[in-house]
Design a protein around this motif. Sequence first.
Motif, PDB file in Angstrom:
ATOM      1  N   UNK A   5       0.081  -2.962 -10.693  1.00 13.81           N
ATOM      2  CA  UNK A   5      -1.067  -3.863 -10.757  1.00 13.81           C
ATOM      3  C   UNK A   5      -1.806  -3.800  -9.422  1.00 13.81           C
ATOM      4  N   UNK A   6      -3.121  -3.700  -9.484  1.00 12.97           N
ATOM      5  CA  UNK A   6      -3.973  -3.584  -8.299  1.00 12.97           C
ATOM      6  C   UNK A   6      -3.454  -2.520  -7.330  1.00 12.97           C
ATOM      7  N   UNK A   7      -3.403  -1.264  -7.763  1.00 14.47           N
ATOM      8  CA  UNK A   7      -2.854  -0.210  -6.906  1.00 14.47           C
ATOM      9  C   UNK A   7      -3.698   0.012  -5.660  1.00 14.47           C
ATOM     10  N   UNK A   8      -3.016   0.168  -4.565  1.00 17.50           N
ATOM     11  CA  UNK A   8      -3.663   0.442  -3.280  1.00 17.50           C
ATOM     12  C   UNK A   8      -3.038   1.710  -2.730  1.00 17.50           C
ATOM     13  N   UNK A   9      -3.866   2.733  -2.548  1.00 19.20           N
ATOM     14  CA  UNK A   9      -3.366   4.047  -2.155  1.00 19.20           C
ATOM     15  C   UNK A   9      -4.217   4.609  -1.023  1.00 19.20           C
ATOM     16  N   UNK A  10      -3.537   5.163  -0.017  1.00 18.55           N
ATOM     17  CA  UNK A  10      -4.192   5.908   1.051  1.00 18.55           C
ATOM     18  C   UNK A  10      -3.729   7.353   0.933  1.00 18.55           C
ATOM     19  N   UNK A  11      -4.679   8.257   0.770  1.00 20.42           N
ATOM     20  CA  UNK A  11      -4.366   9.681   0.750  1.00 20.42           C
ATOM     21  C   UNK A  11      -4.544  10.223   2.164  1.00 20.42           C
ATOM     22  N   UNK A  12      -3.425  10.566   2.791  1.00 20.16           N
ATOM     23  CA  UNK A  12      -3.435  11.102   4.154  1.00 20.16           C
ATOM     24  C   UNK A  12      -3.707  12.603   4.057  1.00 20.16           C
ATOM     25  N   UNK A  13      -4.901  12.991   4.476  1.00 22.30           N
ATOM     26  CA  UNK A  13      -5.347  14.378   4.337  1.00 22.30           C
ATOM     27  C   UNK A  13      -5.231  15.185   5.628  1.00 22.30           C
TER      28      UNK A  13
ATOM     29  N   UNK B  60       0.852  -1.191   0.000  1.00 25.11           N
ATOM     30  CA  UNK B  60       0.000   0.000   0.000  1.00 25.11           C
ATOM     31  C   UNK B  60       0.889   1.242   0.000  1.00 25.11           C
ATOM     32  N   UNK B  61       0.533   2.199  -0.852  1.00 24.65           N
ATOM     33  CA  UNK B  61       1.223   3.483  -0.870  1.00 24.65           C
ATOM     34  C   UNK B  61       0.442   4.457  -0.004  1.00 24.65           C
TER      35      UNK B  61
END
Length: 111
Positions: A40-48, A11-12
């Motif tokens: 492939x199958x990108x998983x991203x959390x945007x820390x706001x 996870x990014x």
Amino acid sequence: MNVERRAVGDVWVLEIEGNITIGKGDLKLREAVREPLERERPRVVLDLRQVGYIDSAGLGEILASKRRAAQSGGDVKLLAPPPKVNEILKASRLAEAFEIYTDESEALASF
């Protein structure tokens, strides 16, 4: 606006600081998520947590990131938007389109 990227397993996490607005903010966000979304199958959390304001261009870029991730079987989730940003997400109805977490470990585990 500044964006720091780090990988936690597959996870990014993108830690965003400043405003996500037309011109520099939305373009920096697009560039920051480019590499994670090419996987492939990108998983991203945007820390706001450190975002002060998001305008319509910023909202559009966040939504576009989610759509690009979904096309590859991945997802983009949001972490801890401050009250003002959370109100903008609700008013634009984008809060309904995203999973929003208050705890980073919960956001990471949700994948």
